[in-house]
Write an enzyme that holds these catalytic residues in place. Structure first.
Site, PDB file in Angstrom:
ATOM      1  CE1 TYR A 135      -3.343   2.906   0.729  1.00  0.00           C
ATOM      2  CE2 TYR A 135      -1.944   3.400   2.618  1.00  0.00           C
ATOM      3  CZ  TYR A 135      -2.967   3.754   1.761  1.00  0.00           C
ATOM      4  OH  TYR A 135      -3.615   4.963   1.925  1.00  0.00           O
ATOM      5  CE  LYS A 186      -2.726   6.613  -1.431  1.00  0.00           C
ATOM      6  NZ  LYS A 186      -3.925   7.131  -2.159  1.00  0.00           N
TER       7      LYS A 186
END
Length: 355
Positions: free
Chosen positions: A152, A156
């Site tokens: 993640y 990102k």
């Protein structure tokens, strides 16, 4: 009610068309509601159907971020795009996160360029600069780590950098890094804490002294509105990232216990060392990986490190360049959360009596 300067900022957006990706989610919906209250023309792009938002006046585009054609159709005719949608979590393959978070963001960027969008506000995360160590009062000069501890945060970070690099005279971009957004209607942090506490599976990790920043939902939504307005009024804001929080760092487990109390649950009293949590997390990652489980393990090394380290940030840049000031304190937010739980419980009891 938002502060006057936030109302002024959102009123400036009411003359154009706004799109919120992930507009049916926790943060996305809060942004949508602020825009609709200011009589802005609002569209949402989401995978699910949200009739309640359509009833409020929002136009819905039901699509996946990975569908470039659908994204372009949703973006067409918009002046401002709030790109909130993302694949969150700590479990899954790199591809599971890369496709929605990076490919999806590239589709949004391409659509914004080709559609003549003036402003793009990207919802990022402080985890893009987390390297496993304490972050105490860090500001936006903190570099991206050489190695991320979760897919993640890694994806990102890639998306954030591409969004900021895309900023220019025709398309102005900005990234916000809100930390641990919570409040009424939260469908991520609060319900997970409560579910684990009720199941007796919630443990303090580490010595309990690590301090963290959190962000009440109204403050996070306000920050997005202010960021969009700043792209018109402050040239310094374009192409930059900003930490967003309540600016009230507290011991993590004090906050956890306070949230549990709003739901009438007792505090967490049992704990585990950071080292043991990391060991268990690593073993669970291997076990779940071997059987190719799609379920998230109860513990991972990333979660263990997140729960045992400090994460609080210097908000000077957001205050100075965006005019951001959190107007709902943690204590006030807890009162509102308690009231929300009480209202929901009363509604559930009424439904049970009617059955």
């Amino acid at each position: 009610m938002p502060p006057a300067h936030v109302e002024n900022a959102v009123s400036g957006l009411s003359h154009g068309n706004c799109l919120v990706t992930g507009g049916g989610g926790f943060l996305g919906r809060a942004i949508v509601e602020r825009l609709i209250a200011a009589r802005a023309r609002v569209s949402i792009l989401a995978r699910q159907n949200y009739p309640e938002l359509r009833a409020m006046g929002a136009v819905q585009w039901r699509a996946d971020l990975r569908d470039a054609t659908a994204v372009a159709e949703a973006v067409a005719g918009c002046d401002t795009v709030f790109h909130v949608a993302a694949r969150a979590g700590v479990w899954g393959s790199y591809r599971d996160f890369f496709e929605p978070n990076v490919i999806g963001t590239r589709n949004v960027l391409r659509a914004c360029r080709e559609g003549g969008v003036a402003r793009l506000v990207y919802t990022s995360s402080p985890s893009v600069v987390f390297d496993g160590r304490d972050m105490c009062g860090v500001d936006e000069s903190s570099p991206y780590p050489l190695r991320h501890h979760s897919h993640y945060s890694a994806t990102k970070a890639v998306a954030e950098q591409e969004v900021l690099a895309a900023s220019g005279p025709s398309l102005r971009t900005i990234a916000l890094r809100p930390h641990l957004v919570w409040g009424p209607r939260d469908n991520h942090i609060v319900p997970r804490l409560i579910a684990r506490a009720r199941a007796g599976k919630l443990r303090r990790v580490g010595d309990g002294k690590n301090r963290v920043d959190t962000t009440y939902i109204d403050n996070a939504a306000d920050a997005h509105i202010l960021a969009a307005a700043a792209l018109d009024t402050n040239p310094r804001a374009a192409g930059r990232a900003y930490f967003i929080s309540n600016g009230e760092p507290r011991p993590l487990w004090d906050i956890v216990n306070a949230i549990l109390a709003t739901a009438g649950l007792p505090p967490v009293t049992r704990g585990i060392s950071r080292g043991m949590a990391c060991l268990l997390g690593g073993l669970m990652e291997v076990a779940y990986g071997v059987v190719r489980s799609t379920r998230e393990p109860p513990m991972t090394r990333f979660v263990a490190n997140e729960l045992a380290t400090s994460h609080w940030f210097d908000l000077s840049a957001a205050r100075r360049e965006l005019g951001y000031e959190p107007h709902v304190s943690i204590d006030e937010g807890l009162k509102r959360l308690t009231l929300w739980f009480g209202t929901r419980s009363a509604s559930e009891r009424a439904e049970q009596r009617a059955q």
